[in-house]
Motif scaffolding. Structure first.
Motif, PDB file in Angstrom:
ATOM      1  N   THR A 122       0.222  33.037  17.243  1.00 27.05           N
ATOM      2  CA  THR A 122       0.091  34.524  17.320  1.00 27.05           C
ATOM      3  C   THR A 122       1.241  34.999  16.082  1.00 27.05           C
ATOM      4  OG1 THR A 122       1.445  34.244  19.520  1.00 27.05           O
ATOM      5  CG2 THR A 122      -0.676  35.608  19.599  1.00 27.05           C
ATOM      6  N   ASN A 123       2.580  34.377  16.364  1.00 26.93           N
ATOM      7  CA  ASN A 123       3.489  34.866  15.040  1.00 26.93           C
ATOM      8  C   ASN A 123       4.058  33.516  14.283  1.00 26.93           C
ATOM      9  OD1 ASN A 123       5.378  33.405  16.337  1.00 26.93           O
ATOM     10  ND2 ASN A 123       6.458  35.140  17.391  1.00 26.93           N
ATOM     11  N   GLY A 124       3.186  32.479  14.451  1.00 22.59           N
ATOM     12  CA  GLY A 124       3.457  31.212  13.757  1.00 22.59           C
ATOM     13  C   GLY A 124       5.252  31.045  13.528  1.00 22.59           C
ATOM     14  N   LYS A 125       6.174  31.442  14.474  1.00 18.57           N
ATOM     15  CA  LYS A 125       7.542  31.052  14.397  1.00 18.57           C
ATOM     16  C   LYS A 125       7.550  29.670  14.715  1.00 18.57           C
ATOM     17  CE  LYS A 125      11.887  31.926  14.550  1.00 18.57           C
ATOM     18  NZ  LYS A 125      12.561  32.067  13.487  1.00 18.57           N
ATOM     19  N   SER A 126       6.736  29.190  15.573  1.00 16.32           N
ATOM     20  CA  SER A 126       7.219  27.659  15.891  1.00 16.32           C
ATOM     21  C   SER A 126       6.561  26.595  14.934  1.00 16.32           C
ATOM     22  CB  SER A 126       5.993  27.375  17.286  1.00 16.32           C
ATOM     23  OG  SER A 126       4.624  27.556  16.747  1.00 16.32           O
ATOM     24  N   LEU A 127       6.106  27.144  13.922  1.00 19.60           N
ATOM     25  CA  LEU A 127       5.432  26.207  12.797  1.00 19.60           C
ATOM     26  C   LEU A 127       6.876  25.620  11.999  1.00 19.60           C
ATOM     27  CD1 LEU A 127       2.368  28.110  10.821  1.00 19.60           C
ATOM     28  CD2 LEU A 127       2.690  25.988  12.136  1.00 19.60           C
ATOM     29  N   GLU A 128       7.797  26.193  12.528  1.00 15.31           N
ATOM     30  CA  GLU A 128       9.250  25.600  11.790  1.00 15.31           C
ATOM     31  C   GLU A 128       9.350  24.042  12.184  1.00 15.31           C
ATOM     32  OE1 GLU A 128      12.529  28.316  11.950  1.00 15.31           O
ATOM     33  OE2 GLU A 128      11.276  29.866  11.716  1.00 15.31           O
ATOM     34  N   LEU A 129       8.957  23.864  13.332  1.00 15.55           N
ATOM     35  CA  LEU A 129       9.060  22.399  14.347  1.00 15.55           C
ATOM     36  C   LEU A 129       8.153  21.352  13.289  1.00 15.55           C
ATOM     37  CD1 LEU A 129       9.139  22.974  17.835  1.00 15.55           C
ATOM     38  CD2 LEU A 129      10.676  21.898  16.463  1.00 15.55           C
ATOM     39  N   LEU A 130       7.038  21.712  12.756  1.00 22.55           N
ATOM     40  CA  LEU A 130       6.040  20.717  12.415  1.00 22.55           C
ATOM     41  C   LEU A 130       6.654  19.787  11.531  1.00 22.55           C
ATOM     42  CD1 LEU A 130       3.141  19.483  12.668  1.00 22.55           C
ATOM     43  CD2 LEU A 130       2.480  21.564  11.118  1.00 22.55           C
ATOM     44  N   PRO A 131       7.231  20.533  10.230  1.00 28.48           N
ATOM     45  CA  PRO A 131       7.842  19.665   9.115  1.00 28.48           C
ATOM     46  C   PRO A 131       9.023  18.534  10.016  1.00 28.48           C
ATOM     47  CG  PRO A 131       8.586  21.831   8.746  1.00 28.48           C
ATOM     48  CD  PRO A 131       7.496  21.924   9.898  1.00 28.48           C
ATOM     49  N   ILE A 132       9.572  19.063  10.902  1.00 27.10           N
ATOM     50  CA  ILE A 132      10.650  18.032  11.357  1.00 27.10           C
ATOM     51  C   ILE A 132      10.158  17.070  12.212  1.00 27.10           C
ATOM     52  CG2 ILE A 132      12.542  18.075  13.142  1.00 27.10           C
ATOM     53  CD1 ILE A 132      13.089  19.924  10.757  1.00 27.10           C
ATOM     54  N   ILE A 133       9.000  17.478  12.788  1.00 28.92           N
ATOM     55  CA  ILE A 133       8.308  16.363  13.548  1.00 28.92           C
ATOM     56  C   ILE A 133       7.481  15.213  12.726  1.00 28.92           C
ATOM     57  CG2 ILE A 133       5.991  15.932  15.056  1.00 28.92           C
ATOM     58  CD1 ILE A 133       6.629  18.847  16.090  1.00 28.92           C
ATOM     59  N   LEU A 134       7.192  15.785  11.566  1.00 23.93           N
ATOM     60  CA  LEU A 134       6.513  14.662  10.669  1.00 23.93           C
ATOM     61  C   LEU A 134       7.364  13.930   9.854  1.00 23.93           C
ATOM     62  CD1 LEU A 134       3.748  17.285   9.109  1.00 23.93           C
ATOM     63  CD2 LEU A 134       3.224  15.278  10.288  1.00 23.93           C
ATOM     64  N   MET A 135       8.493  14.464   9.824  1.00 24.54           N
ATOM     65  CA  MET A 135       9.510  13.741   9.100  1.00 24.54           C
ATOM     66  C   MET A 135      10.194  12.734  10.072  1.00 24.54           C
ATOM     67  SD  MET A 135      11.893  16.933   7.093  1.00 24.54           S
ATOM     68  CE  MET A 135      13.407  15.752   6.807  1.00 24.54           C
ATOM     69  N   ALA A 136      10.224  13.088  11.418  1.00 23.31           N
ATOM     70  CA  ALA A 136      10.738  12.056  12.435  1.00 23.31           C
ATOM     71  C   ALA A 136       9.851  10.920  12.603  1.00 23.31           C
ATOM     72  CB  ALA A 136      10.834  12.774  13.738  1.00 23.31           C
ATOM     73  N   LEU A 137       8.424  11.341  12.161  1.00 19.38           N
ATOM     74  CA  LEU A 137       7.280  10.291  12.607  1.00 19.38           C
ATOM     75  C   LEU A 137       7.681   9.298  11.414  1.00 19.38           C
ATOM     76  CD1 LEU A 137       4.867   9.924  14.112  1.00 19.38           C
ATOM     77  CD2 LEU A 137       3.625  11.462  12.621  1.00 19.38           C
ATOM     78  N   VAL A 138       7.732   9.558  10.154  1.00 17.78           N
ATOM     79  CA  VAL A 138       7.889   8.845   9.054  1.00 17.78           C
ATOM     80  C   VAL A 138       8.954   7.819   9.396  1.00 17.78           C
ATOM     81  CG1 VAL A 138       8.657   8.538   6.701  1.00 17.78           C
ATOM     82  CG2 VAL A 138       7.163  10.358   7.517  1.00 17.78           C
ATOM     83  N   THR A 139      10.013   8.282  10.095  1.00 16.53           N
ATOM     84  CA  THR A 139      11.356   7.188  10.399  1.00 16.53           C
ATOM     85  C   THR A 139      10.870   6.176  11.457  1.00 16.53           C
ATOM     86  OG1 THR A 139      12.327   8.697  11.881  1.00 16.53           O
ATOM     87  CG2 THR A 139      12.829   8.800   9.689  1.00 16.53           C
ATOM     88  N   LYS A 140       9.886   6.502  12.245  1.00 14.98           N
ATOM     89  CA  LYS A 140       9.585   5.562  13.427  1.00 14.98           C
ATOM     90  C   LYS A 140       8.939   4.155  12.938  1.00 14.98           C
ATOM     91  CE  LYS A 140      10.738   8.515  16.457  1.00 14.98           C
ATOM     92  NZ  LYS A 140      11.999   8.244  17.090  1.00 14.98           N
ATOM     93  N   LYS A 141       9.490   3.130  13.291  1.00 19.27           N
ATOM     94  CA  LYS A 141       9.282   1.616  13.184  1.00 19.27           C
ATOM     95  C   LYS A 141       8.032   1.232  13.917  1.00 19.27           C
ATOM     96  CE  LYS A 141      13.666   0.649  11.020  1.00 19.27           C
ATOM     97  NZ  LYS A 141      14.998  -0.028  11.142  1.00 19.27           N
ATOM     98  N   GLY A 142       7.318   0.301  13.394  1.00 17.94           N
ATOM     99  CA  GLY A 142       6.127  -0.229  14.206  1.00 17.94           C
ATOM    100  C   GLY A 142       4.890   0.571  14.002  1.00 17.94           C
ATOM    101  N   ASN A 143       3.830   0.010  14.448  1.00 20.51           N
ATOM    102  CA  ASN A 143       2.535   0.882  14.641  1.00 20.51           C
ATOM    103  C   ASN A 143       2.515   1.836  15.941  1.00 20.51           C
ATOM    104  OD1 ASN A 143       2.159  -0.448  12.344  1.00 20.51           O
ATOM    105  ND2 ASN A 143       0.503  -2.016  13.300  1.00 20.51           N
ATOM    106  N   LEU A 144       1.736   2.856  15.726  1.00 25.26           N
ATOM    107  CA  LEU A 144       1.816   3.907  16.659  1.00 25.26           C
ATOM    108  C   LEU A 144       0.124   4.089  16.720  1.00 25.26           C
ATOM    109  CD1 LEU A 144       4.140   6.381  15.211  1.00 25.26           C
ATOM    110  CD2 LEU A 144       4.511   4.882  16.861  1.00 25.26           C
ATOM    111  N   ALA A 145      -0.234   4.447  17.814  1.00 25.38           N
ATOM    112  CA  ALA A 145      -1.632   4.740  18.175  1.00 25.38           C
ATOM    113  C   ALA A 145      -2.045   6.343  17.388  1.00 25.38           C
ATOM    114  CB  ALA A 145      -2.013   4.827  19.599  1.00 25.38           C
ATOM    115  N   CYS A 146      -2.722   6.299  16.608  1.00 29.77           N
ATOM    116  CA  CYS A 146      -2.988   7.588  15.780  1.00 29.77           C
ATOM    117  C   CYS A 146      -4.713   7.679  15.811  1.00 29.77           C
ATOM    118  CB  CYS A 146      -2.485   7.848  14.578  1.00 29.77           C
ATOM    119  SG  CYS A 146      -2.480   9.279  13.668  1.00 29.77           S
TER     120      CYS A 146
END
Length: 1335
Positions: A122-146
Motif C-alpha cells: 500500500t505505501n511501499g515503506k517496507s521495501l527498504e528491507l528487501l535490499p538488506i535481505i538480498l545482501m544478507a542472502l549473498v553472505t550465506k555460505k552453502g547451498n540453499l533451497a531456492c
C-alpha cells in the motif's frame, strides 16, 4: 503481557523469556504488537525483547522471528502507524535480518516479491528491507533451497532479481524499486536486467514521474551500464518528441493529445539537468555519452542524434572538460549532414537506395524553439555553437583579396549551409531570449570591428537581420552600436558600408545614435587615410538616401524597391521631415568639401548622388547646383573652342607622380543620369510656379552644356586632345601615363554623350548620326590604345570593363538595334545598324555588364545595386541576344563582318552563356519569370500553366538545333569556340529540367547520340560534351555501364600494354578517337569512377553502422539483413561493373603522365573500398548470416580480372619509366639530366607501393573472411610472384655484363677529359637496371 515480556527481557539470561514466549500463541503476539504499535507506545523495546527471546539458533525462535517480520511488514504497509513508529520498526527489522538462516531469508524475499507482483503493497515503506535481505542472502555460505534447485546465496539472489524483474510492477513503486536496487550489490548482467525492466515501465508512467526515475537510474548507473541508461533516456524522449510532433501536425483535432507541449519541454529540461549534474560527478558517464553519439554519427543520424540529444550535448558543454569535444562532435555532425545531403542530391543511384536522411539543422533549430521553456542551461551552448559555425565555415579570403561570394541559390556548399545555420541559430535565439541579446549583439559587433582583414559579410547579414527584427528592442543596446562607430575610420570601405546599411533602421529611432555617427563621419572626412574619407562619404550618402525630406516623391513614385537592409521604420512625423531637410542640407555642405579631395573620393560621390536624388527628390536643387558648379571648372564656355574640356585640369602632377584628380567622365555620367531622372520624374509632378522657373534655369543650362559638348566633341580631332597615333602611351614615362589618363577620360565622355543623345533623340536621324560620330572617336582611341599596348594587357580592355553605359541603356540600345521594326524608326536606326563595329560594341558592353554581375553580384551605374531593375534589364538583354543568335547564326553572317574579333552571333552566344549562369546563381527563385520573359510575347494569352521544365526544354531545343547544324558543317568550317559555348549553355539549361521528366530523358538520349555519332578530333569540345553527358547521366541513373563502354573504346584506340596483343575496336562512342582518348576522355572517366567509388564507400559506411547497431537477437538481425539487402546488392553490382572498367583501362597502353598517375591512385582507392566491403562482411558473419553468392562472384572476378592485370600494368609502367630517362640530352650534361629524370621517376612511382599495399590488405582481410564465413574465397586469388622482392642473380649478371660492354665502347669513343665524368655515369644506370631485377 507486554510488561511481563519487557521485565523478562531485562534479566541477564533470556531463558525465562524464551520459555514465556513459547507459551504464547502467534496470534496473541501479533495482536499485542499491533496494539502497541497503533497506540504509538514503546514498540521498539517490545520488539527487541521478542527478538532476544527468539534466537535463530533454535528452529522455534527462527520461525517466531519469521512470523514477527511478516506481521511487522503488514503493519507498516497498513498505513495505520505513525511515521516515526513505522521507521523505528523497519530500522529494528533491518538490524536483525543478518541473523536469519538462509532458507528463511529466501522465504522472506519471495514474500516481498509476491507482494510486489500482486500489487498488494500500500505505501511501499517496507521495501527498504528487501535490499538488506538480498545482501544478507549473498553472505550465506552453502547451498540453499531456492525453488526446486539447490543454489548458493549469490545464485539465489540472481534468481530472485530475475523473478522480480520478470513480474508485474505497480507504476506507483517503480521509483522506489529502482532506488532500492542502488543498495543491492549487482553484477553487470543483473544491472542490465533491472535497466530493461525500468525502461519498459517508462511508457506507463506519468510524465512528471520521469525526472525522479531518471535521477535514480543515473545513481544506479554508477554500478555499470552507463551506456544503456543514456541510450534508454535518449530513445524514450526521441520517441516522445516524434509522437508529439505527429499529434501537433495531425489534420483533425485529436482528443488524445497525450502531453501539453510546455509540460513535455519542462520535463525534458529537468531530465537534462539531472544528467548533466550526474556527469559533473561521474566523468565516465560524459565519456560514454560522447562515445555513443559519435558511433551514431557514422551511419544514419535517426537513431541517436535528435533534438533531445542535441539539447543534452549543449548543456554538457557547460562542463569545461567536455566543452571542446561536444562542439567538435556537433560541428562534425552538422557538416556531415550537409555533406551527405549534397552527395544524395547529386546521385540518382543513392536517392533510389537511401531514404531522405534526417536533417541535423532542422533538429538544432527545433532545440532553439524548445529552449523558450526555461532551458537556460541550453541557451549559452546554442549561442556558442552558432558563433563556432559562423567562424569555422564563413567565407574565406582568396588570393586577390575578394571574398568568395556565397550564392543565394540552392547550390550552396556544405560550408555555406553550415555558416547559414550558425546565423539562423543566433537570430532565432536572439528573438526568443531577452537575457542573451546583449551578448549576441556584442559578439557580432566585436567580430565586425576586429576582423578587418577577413570577409565578414555573414556577420553583417546577421546584424542586419537582428536589427530589422526589432529596432526598438535594440535601443537598450545602442551604446554597443555607438561604440563600434568609433572604429569606422579604421575599417575597410566594404565593411563600413555593410555596417551602416545594417544599423540604418536604428538611426531612424535613435537621435543620439545618429548624432554620434555624424560626429564620427565628420572626423573621418579629414582623416589622413584615404579609406577613412571614402567611408565618411559612403556614410553621408547613406544618410541622405534614408532621411526623407518633406515633399520628396514616395518610393513608389520613384519606382524604387527598398533594399532589405534599409527598412524604413515608420516614425516620421511632419516635424521630422522638416528637421530632416536641415539635417540633409548640412550633410550636403560637408559633402561639397569632398569635391576638393582625391579622385577616388569624388568618384564615390558621383556614383552615389543619383541614388540620393531618386530617394530624396527635394535635394535635387542642391545636388544639381553642386554638380553644375563642379562641371564649370573643366568646361570651356565659348562654343567655338576645341576641345570643349580642360583635360589638363583633371590631372595632378606631383614631382614624378602623375595621377587623375577629377574623374570628369564620371561627373558627366552622374549629371546625365540625374538630369534624365529629373526630367522624367520630378518635372511632370511639379506644378507651375516661380520656383520651378528658377530651377528650370539650371536644367536648361546643363542641357545646353551637354548639347554643346556633343557638337564640339564630334568636331574635335584626336590631335586636339594631343592623343593621335604619334603620342606616347607607354606606362614608364610621365607623358605616357598622362596620355593614358586623358584617353580614358575622352573615351568615358564619348560613352556618356552617346547615352545622353540616345535618351533625348526620340529616334531622330541626326542624333543617331551624332552617336555614331562619338563612337568613331571612341573607337579610334580604343584602337590606338590596343595597338600601343601590343601584346601586354590592353588598356582598352581594362577601360571597357568599367564601361560608363548604364545597363538600362544597353538593353534599350540592343532592343532598338536588333528588335525594333517600327516603320517610323526604320530610317534613323539604319544609321546605327550600318556600323557593324557599333553593333559589336553594344553587344560587347552587354557581355561586360553580365560578367560584372557574375563576379560581384551587382553592376556599375544607376540602379546597379537594385536586384529588381537588374533582373528586368537582364531579361530584356537576353531576349534580344537569343533572337539575334537564333535568327542569324554564325555561319550565315557575311564573311566581311567576321574579319576582326568574334562575330556578333558568337558574342551573343557568349552573352547567353553568361546570363544563364548568372540568373541561376543570383536569381534562382525568379527563374520561372525569367523563362517566361524569353517566350514570344504573342502566346501569353493562350497559355494554360507551363512548367519551368517545359519552358527550359523549349529553349534547349533551339540550341540543340544550332549545335547539330554546327556539327554537320565541314571540318574546316567547324567553330570549336562556338560548339563549346553551346554545350555550356545546354549544361546550364539542363539544370532547370526535372530529372524525372521526359524532356530530361530526351536531352540525355540526344547528348548520348551526339557522343556516339560525332568523331570531331577536338579535345575541348569532347571534354565539354562528355561532361554534359555525365552530369545528365548521374541525375538519371548510375554511370558505371557508360564508364565500362568508354573504357573499351579507349583500350581499342590506344592499344594494349602487351604489344603482341591486337585489341578489337568497339566504337561505342565516336567522340572517343586517337586524338581525344588520352588524356581527355581517360581523365574524365577516371574522375567519374572516383565519384562512384566515393558513393559506394559512403554506402558501405552506412551499412557498417547499421550492422554494429544490430542486437544479438536473431529476429533483429534477420530484419536488418532484409533491410540491407538492396543496398548490399547495389554496392556489389557497382563494384563489379567498375572492376570490368578498370580491367580494360589497366590493359591499355596509356601515355606516361597524368593518366597513369590517376589510374594508379584510383586502383588504390578501388582496392581500399573492396577491403572495406570485406570488413563489412566480416562484421556481418558475427551474426548468424553468411555471405551472399554475389559477393563470392565479385571476389572471384577481382582475382581473375583485376589483380593479375594490375601487376602487369605496374611492370609496364616501371619498364616504360626505366627507358624514358635515357633521353637524347647529348653527352655534355648527362649528370644533370639523369638527376632530374631520377627525381621524376621517384615522384611518379610513388603510387605503385601504395597500390601493392592496398592489394595485400584486401587479400589479408579476404583470408579472415574465409575463416569467418567457412567459404574458401582465396581459391580464386593467385598469389603473385612480383611481391617476394627476390634478387634474380642470373638476370642481374646478364645486365651487368651488358653494361660493362657499353662502358668499354663509350670509353674508347670519348675524349680523355670526359673520362672522369663517364666513369660515374654507369653507376646510375646500374641502379636503375637493378630496380628492374627486384621483381
Amino acid at each position: 503481557m507486554d510488561q511481563k515480556i519487557l521485565s523478562l527481557a531485562a534479566e541477564k539470561t533470556a531463558d525465562r523469556l524464551q520459555a514465556f514466549l513459547q507459551t504464547l500463541k502467534e496470534e496473541d503476539l501479533a495482536n499485542l504488537l499491533q496494539n502497541q504499535a497503533v497506540k504509538g507506545r514503546a514498540v521498539g523495546a517490545l520488539l527487541r525483547a521478542i527478538f532476544r527471546g527468539s534466537p535463530c539458533s533454535e528452529e522455534a525462535g527462527a520461525l517466531r522471528r519469521r512470523k514477527i517480520y511478516t506481521c511487522c511488514t503488514q503493519l507498516v504497509e497498513s498505513g495505520d502507524l505513525q511515521k516515526e513508529t513505522a521507521s523505528e520498526i523497519i530500522g529494528l527489522l533491518m538490524l536483525e535480518v543478518h541473523c536469519f538462516p538462509g532458507p528463511s531469508l529466501v522465504e522472506l524475499a519471495n514474500e516481498f516479491i509476491g507482494a510486489i507482483t500482486e500489487g498488494s503493497l500500500t505505501n511501499g515503506k517496507s521495501l527498504e528491507l528487501l535490499p538488506i535481505i538480498l545482501m544478507a542472502l549473498v553472505t550465506k555460505k552453502g547451498n540453499l533451497a531456492c525453488g526446486k534447485d539447490e543454489l548458493s546465496g549469490e545464485e539465489c539472489k540472481k534468481q530472485l532479481i530475475s523473478t522480480l524483474c520478470s513480474g508485474r510492477w505497480d507504476q506507483r513503486y517503480v521509483i522506489q524499486l529502482t532506488s532500492m536496487f542502488k543498495d543491492v550489490p549487482l553484477t553487470a548482467e543483473e544491472i542490465e536486467l533491472v535497466m530493461e525492466k525500468v525502461f519498459k515501465m517508462f511508457s506507463k508512467l506519468n510524465l512528471q514521474e520521469i525526472p525522479p526515475l531518471v535521477y535514480q537510474l543515473l545513481i544506479l548507473s554508477s554500478k555499470g551500464s552507463r551506456k544503456r541508461v543514456l541510450e534508454g533516456i535518449i530513445a524514450f524522449f526521441n520517441e516522445l518528441d516524434k509522437q508529439h510532433k505527429e499529434e501537433q501536425s495531425g489534420d483533425e483535432l485529436l482528443d488524445l493529445i497525450t502531453v501539453p507541449s510546455g509540460e513535455l519541454r519542462h520535463v525534458e529540461g529537468t531530465v537534462i539537468l539531472h544528467v548533466v549534474f550526474a556527469m559533473s560527478l561521474d566523468c565516465e558517464l560524459g565519456r560514454e555519452l560522447l562515445k555513443h553519439l559519435k558511433a551514431g554519427q557514422q551511419g544514419d543520424f535517426n537513431n541517436n542524434i535528435c533534438p533531445f540529444s542535441i539539447a543534452l550535448l549543449l548543456s554538457v558543454a557547460r562542463i569545461q572538460r567536455f566543452e571542446e569535444q561536444v562542439f567538435d562532435l556537433l560541428k562534425a555532425s552538422v557538416f556531415k549532414s550537409f555533406k551527405d545531403l549534397q552527395l544524395l542530391q547529386g546521385s540518382k543511384f543513392l536517392q533510389n537506395l537511401v531514404p531522405h536522411p534526417s536533417c541535423v539543422s532542422t533538429m538544432i533549430l527545433e532545440v532553439v524553439k524548445n529552449s523558450v521553456h526555461s532551458w537556460d542551461h541550453v541557451t549559452q551552448g546554442l549561442v556558442q555553437f552558432g558563433f563556432i559555425l559562423m567562424d569555422s565555415y564563413g567565407p574565406k579570403k582568396i588570393v586577390d583579396g575578394k571574398a568568395i561570394e556565397t550564392s543565394p541559390g540552392l547550390s550552396r556548399t556544405p560550408n555555406q549551409h553550415a555558416c547559414k545555420l550558425g546565423g539562423n541559430i543566433l537570430l532565432e535565439t536572439f528573438k526568443i531570449h531577452e537575457m542573451i541579446r546583449q551578448e549576441i549583439l556584442e559578439q557580432v559587433l566585436n567580430r565586425v570591428v576586429t576582423r578587418a582583414s577577413s570577409p565578414i559579410s555573414h556577420f553583417l547579414e546577421l546584424l542586419s537581420n537582428i536589427i530589422m527584427y526589432s529596432p526598438l528592442v535594440l535601443q537598450s543596446c545602442s551604446s554597443k552600436v555607438t561604440e563600434s562607430f568609433d572604429y569606422l575610420s579604421f575599417l575597410p570601405l566594404q565593411t563600413v558600408q555593410g555596417l551602416l546599411k545594417a544599423v540604418q533602421p536604428l538611426l531612424k529611432v535613435s537621435m543620439s545614435m545618429r548624432d554620434s555617427l555624424i560626429l564620427v563621419l565628420r572626423k573621418a572626412m579629414f582623416a589622413r587615410q584615404l579609406d577613412a574619407r571614402k567611408s565618411a562619404v559612403a556614410g553621408f550618402l547613406l544618410l541622405l538616401k534614408n532621411f526623407k525630406v518633406l515633399g520628396s516623391l514616395s518610393s513608389s513614385q520613384c519606382s524604387q524597391a527598398i533594399g532589405v537592409s534599409q527598412v524604413h521604420v515608420d516614425v516620421h512625423s511632419r516635424y521630422n521631415a522638416v528637421a530632416n531637410e536641415a539635417f540633409c542640407l548640412e550633410i550636403m555642405d560637408s559633402l561639397r568639401r569632398c569635391l576638393g579631395q582625391q579622385a577616388d573620393v569624388r568618384l564615390m560621390l558621383y556614383e552615389g548622388f543619383y541614388d540620393v536624388l531618386r530617394r530624396n527628390s527635394q535635394l535635387a536643387n542642391s545636388i544639381m547646383q553642386t554638380l553644375l558648379s563642379q562641371l564649370k571648372q573643366f568646361y570651356e564656355p565659348q562654343s567655338d573652342v576645341l576641345p570643349p574640356l580642360k583635360l589638363d585640369a583633371c590631372i595632378l602632377t606631383q614631382g614624378d607622380q602623375i595621377s587623375l584628380q577629377e574623374p570628369l567622365d564620371h561627373l558627366l555620367c552622374c549629371i546625365q543620369h540625374c538630369l534624365a531622372w529629373y526630367k522624367s520624374k520630378v518635372m511632370p509632378a511639379q506644378q507651375g510656379g516661380e520656383e520651378e522657373e528658377e530651377e528650370e534655369g539650371f536644367y536648361q543650362e546643363l542641357d545646353d552644356m551637354l548639347e554643346s559638348l556633343t557638337n564640339r566633341m564630334i568636331k574635335s580631332e584626336l590631335e586636339d586632345f594631343e592623343l593621335d597615333k604619334s603620342a606616347d602611351f607607354s606606362q614608364s614615362t610621365g607623358n605616357g601615363v598622362k596620355n593614358n589618363i586623358c584617353a580614358s577620360l575622352v573615351m568615358g565622355v564619348c560613352e556618356v554623350l552617346m547615352e545622353y543623345n540616345f535618351s533625348i533623340s526620340n529616334f531622330s536621324k541626326n542624333k543617331f548620326e551624332d552617336i555614331l560620330s562619338l563612337f568613331t572617336c571612341y573607337k579610334k582611341l580604343s584602337d590606338i590604345l590596343t595597338e600601343k599596348a601590343g601584346k601586354g594587357k590592353t588598356k582598352a580592355a581594362s577601360k571597357t570593363n568599367g564601361s560608363l553605359l548604364s545597363m538600362r541603356f544597353v538593353s534599350e540600345l540592343l532592343t532598338a538595334l536588333f528588335r525594333d521594326s517600327t516603320q517610323s524608326h526604320e530610317e534613323s536606326l539604319s544609321v546605327l545598324r550600318s556600323s557593324n563595329e557599333f553593333m559589336r560594341y553594344a553587344v560587347g558592353v552587354a557581355l561586360q555588364k553580365v560578367q560584372q554581375l557574375k563576379e560581384t553580384g551587382h553592376v556599375s551605374g544607376p540602379d546597379g545595386q537594385n536586384p529588381d531593375k537588374i533582373f528586368q534589364n537582364l531579361c530584356d538583354i537576353t531576349r534580344v541576344l537569343l533572337w539575334r543568335y537564333t535568327s542569324i547564326p554564325t555561319s550565315v553572317e557575311e564573311p566581311g563582318k567576321k574579319e576582326r574579333g568574334k562575330s556578333i552571333s558568337l558574342l551573343c552566344l557568349e552573352g547567353l552563356q553568361r546570363v544563364f549562369s548568372a540568373v541561376q546563381h543570383f536569381f534562382q527563385p525568379r527563374v520561372p519569370l525569367f523563362l517566361r520573359a524569353l517566350d514570344v510575347p504573342g502566346n501569353e494569352e493562350e497559355e494554360v500553366e507551363v512548367t519551368v521544365t517545359q519552358r527550359a526544354a523549349f529553349q534547349i531545343r533551339q540550341f540543340q538545333r544550332s549545335l547539330l547544324n554546327l556539327l554537320s558543317s565541314q571540318e574546316e568550317e567547324f567553330n570549336s569556340k562556338e560548339a563549346l559555348l553551346l554545350v555550356s549553355v545546354l549544361a546550364s539549361l539542363a539544370r532547370l529540367l526535372e530529372p524525372a521528366s521526359p524532356q530530361f530523358v530526351q536531352l540525355l538520349s540526344w547528348t548520348s547520340k551526339i557522343c556516339k555519332e560525332n568523331s570531331r578530333e577536338d579535345a575541348l569540345f569532347c571534354k565539354g560534351v562528355m561532361n554534359l553527358l555525365f552530369s545528365l547521366h548521374v541525375a538519371h541513373k548510375s554511370p558505371v555501364a557508360l564508364l565500362r563502354d568508354l573504357s573499351q573504346d579507349i583500350h581499342g584506340h590506344l592499344g594494349d600494354i602487351d604489344e603482341d596483343v591486337e585489341v578489337e575496336k568497339t566504337n561505342h562512342f565516336a567522340v572517343v578517337n586517337l586524338r581525344t582518348a588520352a588524356p581527355t576522355v581517360c581523365l574524365l572517366v577516371l574522375s567519374q569512377a572516383e565519384k562512384v567509388l566515393e558513393e559506394v564507400d559512403w554506402l558501405i559506411t552506412r551499412l557498417k553502422a547499421q550492422v554494429s547497431r544490430e542486437t544479438v537477437s536473431e529476429e533483429a538481425s534477420s530484419q536488418a539483413a532484409l533491410a540491407n539487402h538492396p543496398a548490399e546488392k547495389a554496392v556489389i553490382m557497382q563494384l563489379g561493373t567498375l572492376l570490368t572498367f578498370f580491367h580494360e583501362l589497366v590493359q591499355t597502353a596509356l601515355p606516361s603522365g597524368s593518366c597513369v598517375d590517376t589510374l594508379l591512385k584510383d586502383l588504390c582507392k578501388m582496392y581500399t573500398i573492396l577491403t572495406a566491403l570485406v570488413k563489412y562482411y566480416i562484421q556481418v558473419c558475427r551474426s548468424t548470416r553468411g555471405i551472399p553468392k554475389i559477393m563470392e562472384k565479385l571476389v572471384k572476378l577481382s582475382g581473375s580480372h583485376l589483380t593479375p592485370v594490375c601487376y602487369s600494368f605496374i611492370s609496364y609502367v616501371q619498364n616504360k619509366r626505366s627507358r624514358s630517362p635515357q633521353c637524347p640530352g647529348g653527352k655534355k650534361q648527362p649528370a644533370a639530366a639523369g638527376a632530374v629524370a631520377m627525381a621524376r621517376v621517384l615522384r611518379e612511382t610513388k603510387p605503385i607501393p601504395n597500390l601493392i599495399f592496398a592489394i595485400e590488405q584486401y587479400e589479408k582481410f579476404l583470408i579472415f573472411l574465409s575463416k569467418r564465413s567457412k567459404v574458401n574465397l582465396m581459391q580464386h586469388i593467385k598469389l603473385s610472384t612480383s611481391r617476394d622482392f627476390k634478387i634474380k642473380g642470373n638476370i642481374l649478371d646478364m645486365l651487368l655484363r651488358e653494361e660493362e660492354e657499353d662502358d668499354d665502347e663509350e670509353n674508347r669513343e670519348d675524349a680523355a677529359s670526359e673520362r672522369g665524368e663517364q666513369n660515374k655515369e654507369p653507376a646510375k644506370k646500374k641502379r636503375r637496371k637493378e630496380t628492374k631485377c627486384l621483381s
